[in-house]
Write an enzyme that holds these catalytic residues in place. Sequence first.
Site, short mmCIF file in Angstrom:
data_model
loop_
_atom_site.label_atom_id
_atom_site.label_comp_id
_atom_site.label_asym_id
_atom_site.label_seq_id
_atom_site.Cartn_x
_atom_site.Cartn_y
_atom_site.Cartn_z
N ASP A 1 -14.04 -1.92 -11.04
CA ASP A 1 -12.79 -1.46 -10.43
C ASP A 1 -12.56 -0.03 -10.89
OD1 ASP A 1 -10.19 -1.58 -9.21
OD2 ASP A 1 -10.18 -3.73 -9.62
N ASP B 1 -9.32 1.40 -6.39
CA ASP B 1 -7.91 1.06 -6.40
C ASP B 1 -7.07 2.12 -5.66
OD1 ASP B 1 -6.02 -0.86 -7.82
OD2 ASP B 1 -5.20 1.05 -8.51
N GLU C 1 -9.51 0.42 -1.45
CA GLU C 1 -8.28 -0.31 -1.15
C GLU C 1 -7.36 0.64 -0.37
OE1 GLU C 1 -4.61 -2.68 -3.38
OE2 GLU C 1 -5.45 -0.87 -4.25
N HIS D 1 -6.19 -10.55 -6.27
CA HIS D 1 -5.28 -10.75 -7.41
C HIS D 1 -3.86 -10.26 -7.13
CE1 HIS D 1 -6.48 -6.63 -7.43
NE2 HIS D 1 -5.56 -6.35 -8.33
N ASP D 2 -3.63 -9.62 -6.00
CA ASP D 2 -2.29 -9.13 -5.65
C ASP D 2 -1.61 -10.02 -4.61
OD1 ASP D 2 -2.58 -6.82 -7.23
OD2 ASP D 2 -3.53 -5.71 -5.59
C1 GLC Z 1 -3.73 -1.90 -6.69
C2 GLC Z 1 -4.13 -3.09 -7.53
C3 GLC Z 1 -2.90 -3.65 -8.17
C4 GLC Z 1 -2.29 -2.59 -9.04
C5 GLC Z 1 -2.04 -1.30 -8.29
C6 GLC Z 1 -1.81 -0.15 -9.23
O1 GLC Z 1 -2.93 -2.25 -5.62
O2 GLC Z 1 -4.84 -4.00 -6.78
O3 GLC Z 1 -3.16 -4.81 -8.90
O4 GLC Z 1 -1.08 -3.06 -9.59
O5 GLC Z 1 -3.11 -0.93 -7.48
O6 GLC Z 1 -3.00 0.14 -9.92
#
Ligand code: GLC
Length: 538
Positions: free
Chosen positions: A98, A199, A241, A315-316
Amino acid sequence: MNKHWWQEVVVYQIYPRSFNDSNGDGIGDLRGIIEKLDYLEKLGIGAIWLSPVYQSPNDDNGYDISDYEAIMDEFGTMADMDELLAEANKRQIKIVMDLVVNHTSDEHAWFVEAKKGKNNPYRDYYVWADPVDGQAPNELRSAFSGSAWEFDDASGQYYLHLFSKKQPDLNWEKSDVRQAVYDMMNFWIDKGIGGFRMDVIDLVGKVPLEGITGNGPHLHDYLQEMNQATFGQHDLLTVGETWGATPEIAKLYSDPERHELSMVFQFEHIGLDQQPGKEKWDLKPIDIAELKAVLVKWQTELGDEGWNSLFWNNHDLPRMLSRWGNDQEYRVASAKMLAILLHMMKGTPYIYQGEEIGMVNTPITDISQAEDIETINLYHERLAEGYTEADILTSINAKGRDNARRPIAWDASENGGFTTGTPWLALNANYQEINVEAALANPQSIFYTYQQLVQLRKDNPIMIWGDFELVSTVDEVFSYYRTYEGERWLVVTNFSNEAQPFTAEDEISAHVIDNGESVTTLKDITLQPWQAFVVKVN
Ligand code: GLC
Ligand code: CA
């Protein structure tokens, strides 16, 4: 389009904190993952996306990094990480790291320096701005509630944090920042990793003083530069993402000719059960016709200018089985149906830990049971705005991130065999029933449907390369063809609690997979609730 390994594999996401605890401190760790590699090999996956394992004070469970080249103490050591890479490689499993570089932790050495004063050489590694009329520079909001600007008494300036105050945003306009990120990426590439999940990468081109956060003007220049400086010479999986991506935007990232990323995670389908123009907490029921329209659009619009990622969970997000499936009466059938529907589409499928055994959401009755910073901040913000506690808990139970973060139950022993100590977050109370050991012992379990899907993908290029074509049906039925080199598969799924009609003219020439009932004809049949099957047709 050249073919790549990352189009052929199934990826499995691990949230290390909740996967498997090897030393009884209640927190999952790297040695815990190593212990379970044989299990993942049995599932058949070809890559692991590892949520962050770097040094972090854990304000956002590792998404706030204080040292990118060190391992979080609770997770183990760099030697453990090297061993994980070696053991995974032995099993033909690549490790995708990640990459969290929109922001660091406020405890990262760069920010510690930057806070020392306006003349510090690291000051403009971050985004600082003067107050305007004694207030924050503008109205930008943090994704975790409140203003995105935090006042720093010492210097009289504000710094930007699009997430928590302990996650100050890096200033990508500064070339030193970008170079430092590339050096760090090369450190990991040299260790033999399989790629990066990036991310909130759509935010790095931000121009905060103009109110621009996502898709900023130089975003793609930076990604092309990154590609050249790091993974461009290697065949790595790179997945961004990108919350606001449309197919047009996705092509900018993943058109092979542009030399940026392998693919993106798009979230258009994920937003369909929220009220338009509002937040994810403002719920509305999913409309399957809308869901189909969005997924079909993504299946058909990228063409050769991009590649899809396929996912229901991470995980979100809450567990899809509880969200749009049926986690009660039809838990097994709907879990298998969701799996078949997703893995048969065109793109690289991702499995989030626990999905393969049908883990479900874990409702809470009091905010003291929450661990996630986003959930806790939301609770206090909405309470202050006058929402009732019951309303807020309804939203949290539907969408809160802790749902996906409950530890994995490995067996029916105390705490599901996840830990011999006290788990950092309680397991779902159903762990004696829903756990890995029980799934492996039952040939009809959800696990074996996933295993079969992963194997089918290895044996049938049509699953990877076949063209996609929607079949017209009633709204609740989602059906499509995949076609490749003279072969044709028909996928039929019932996305509802009711029986539904289906008909097609094709003759069945072979069965591929189903979630219980196999069919002998396609003409005027009645699909059972959540029924799913795939057949080869003439
Ligand atoms: C992304 C991650 C999330 C995190 C955010 C800030 O959306 O998937 O878990 O809280 O970024 O890093
Ligand atoms: Ca541990």
